[in-house]
Design an enzyme around this catalytic site. Structure first.
Site, PDB file in Angstrom:
ATOM      1  N   GLY A 179     -99.100 -11.721 -18.167  1.00 54.52           N
ATOM      2  CA  GLY A 179     -99.665 -13.070 -18.176  1.00 54.52           C
ATOM      3  C   GLY A 179    -101.004 -13.090 -18.871  1.00 54.52           C
ATOM      4  N   ILE A 183    -106.951 -15.613 -15.818  1.00 59.81           N
ATOM      5  CA  ILE A 183    -107.039 -14.473 -14.902  1.00 59.81           C
ATOM      6  C   ILE A 183    -106.588 -13.183 -15.582  1.00 59.81           C
ATOM      7  CG2 ILE A 183    -106.147 -13.490 -12.759  1.00 59.81           C
ATOM      8  CD1 ILE A 183    -105.959 -16.341 -11.650  1.00 59.81           C
ATOM      9  N   HIS A 442    -133.658 -25.218 -33.256  1.00 57.93           N
ATOM     10  CA  HIS A 442    -133.428 -24.049 -34.105  1.00 57.93           C
ATOM     11  C   HIS A 442    -134.417 -22.948 -33.729  1.00 57.93           C
ATOM     12  CE1 HIS A 442    -132.650 -21.693 -37.734  1.00 57.93           C
ATOM     13  NE2 HIS A 442    -133.963 -21.555 -37.851  1.00 57.93           N
TER      14      HIS A 442
END
Length: 463
Positions: A179, A183, A442
């Protein structure tokens, strides 16, 4: 005699305890029931401890890059037990913090297993017996747990869930992660960084399948460059377990091959914690292990609400917390806006980080928008180069007709922090013109967000 409350919350995770506190702030008499840990899975076994471990891996990775920064570091190593100990200590600290907040707000806490024997009634089974409570309003926030597929059941030794991976009995040498959602990828990134030979399999056609396809592809290349093996369109058909090893049968394109690993982490989704509550008898509708609700988390049974993971996707702590506030305010008689799932960002804390909000480019096109897409690479940003983090991409998706920001997608250093700028922009319904006229400081990574907006309309300066 049963104790009576204006609101009873079942589950003290990031949805439940936030709902309880907000309810108490609004003058409600509130009780909360928790069977295990204050703070729930997120704080104790999810969001927080995983980030602590990933931070250790990040520092370890940077130590190996010391020479790039004009520094020297010898004898670089790690102590896995110490890494885990730090993670658990942080979880414990925050667990205590939740207890303090509940006490401060005068929320009565009951530690035990809750069930709903009848409308407006909650029975709590505790170590000392049982406690009967009555509540005009009941908020179910029982969360979810790891899904286990037949043949991939965790044993804590060879096959782990996220809980086992957070207190690993050993450092894997050859790891299979099943998977590639948040997670799975986070644990793959952690163990791969510490030296495990890591393979990730994903049944869909790409890893991180809910992300924009371009971002997924970029992340996959970075993982491969780090030595990780990624196998999309692949299914684990079977695991053969033996002493100290697992033989995985992997099917890709109709062909089955076998590979041997010493550890497998199963990260194939979650299922809602609905068992034992008595929801069927109460008339609360459950589909695919999740409680069915309307946009304001009402279940259809008067006075009964469901929030967070138990109420369905997106399964994110910040979504649960926001729903908890909304429901508490509804119960207190206030107007409360429903949570818009498209406005909830997803963050994955792998290396590189991934973050997104709103529609992907494909989704926007499928919905018929006149899509304008802007991109800006980290290599074009001075701060990213100075940090030594020049690999990354910011992508924005606009409606070309209205200038509405439809979605934003990022991969690279600190994007889980940067994404909030676009979330606020969407919440305030800003247009491309508003964002173009905004002055970004910046040197910062946030300048890339500005440049990506400019690029969508052919006005990028630094790329």
């Amino acid at each position: 005699m049963a104790k009576s409350f204006d609101m009873i919350v079942i589950g003290a995770g990031p949805g439940g305890y936030v709902a309880a506190i907000r309810g108490a702030q609004l003058g409600l008499n509130v009780a909360i029931v928790e069977r295990e840990h204050l703070g729930g899975i997120c704080l104790n076994w999810g969001c927080i401890p995983t980030k602590a471990m990933l931070r250790s891996a990040e520092v370890f990775h940077l130590m190996h890059r010391a020479k790039e920064f004009g520094l020297s570091a010898d004898g670089i190593g790690y102590d896995l037990d110490a890494v885990v100990k730090r993670s658990r200590k942080i979880a414990g600290q925050l667990n205590s913090g939740v207890g303090h907040l509940l006490k401060k707000n005068k929320v009565q806490v009951f530690m035990g297993e809750a069930s709903l024997p009848a409308k407006g009634k909650v029975s709590v089974k505790t170590d000392k017996g049982s406690e009967d409570l009555e509540g005009r309003n009941i908020v179910i926030a029982t969360g979810a747990r790891a899904r286990e597929l037949p043949g991939l059941e965790a044993d804590g030794d060879l096959v782990w869930t996220y809980k086992h991976a957070l207190k690993p009995p050993r450092m894997p040498k050859k790891l299979l992660v099943v998977g590639s959602g948040a997670i799975g990828i986070e644990f793959a990134s952690f163990f791969n960084t510490l030296g495990a030979e890591t393979t990730v399999v994903e049944v869909m056609d790409r890893i991180l399948p809910i992300e924009d396809a371009e971002i997924s592809a970029f992340a996959a290349k970075q993982f491969a460059a780090q030595g990780m093996t990624v196998l999309p369109k692949t299914m684990v058909k079977k695991l053969d377990r033996a002493k100290g090893r697992v033989t995985a049968h992997l099917e890709t394109g109709g062909k089955v091959s076998t590979q041997e690993f010493d550890t497998v982490i199963s990260a194939v989704g979650i299922v809602g914690n609905t068992e034992g509550l008595g929801l069927d008898a109460l008339g609360v509708k459950v589909e695919k292990t999740h409680i069915v609700t309307d946009p304001q988390c009402r279940t259809g049974v008067e006075g009964v609400y469901a929030i967070g993971d138990i109420a369905g996707a997106p399964w994110l702590a910040h979504k649960a917390s926001h729903e908890g506030v909304m429901v508490a305010e509804l119960i207190a008689g206030q107007d409360a806006h429903a949570v818009d799932p498209s406005a909830i960002a997803g963050c994955t804390y792998c290396n590189p980080q991934v973050a997104s909000v709103g529609l992907t480019e494909t989704q926007a096109k499928e919905q018929g928008f006149d899509v304008k897409v802007g991109r800006f690479p980290f290599i074009g940003n001075g701060k990213a180069i100075a940090l030594g983090e020049a690999e990354g991409l910011i992508k924005t998706v606009f409606d070309g007709k209205t200038g509405a920001l439809l979605g934003a997608h990022m991969v690279g250093a600190e994007v889980t922090e940067l994404i909030q700028g676009y979330i606020v922009a969407r919440q305030l319904e800003t247009t491309e013109e508003d964002l173009m006229q905004t002055v970004f400081p910046h040197p910062t990574l946030s300048e890339m967000m500005h440049e990506s907006v400019l690029d969508a309309f052919g006005r990028a300066i630094h790329f």
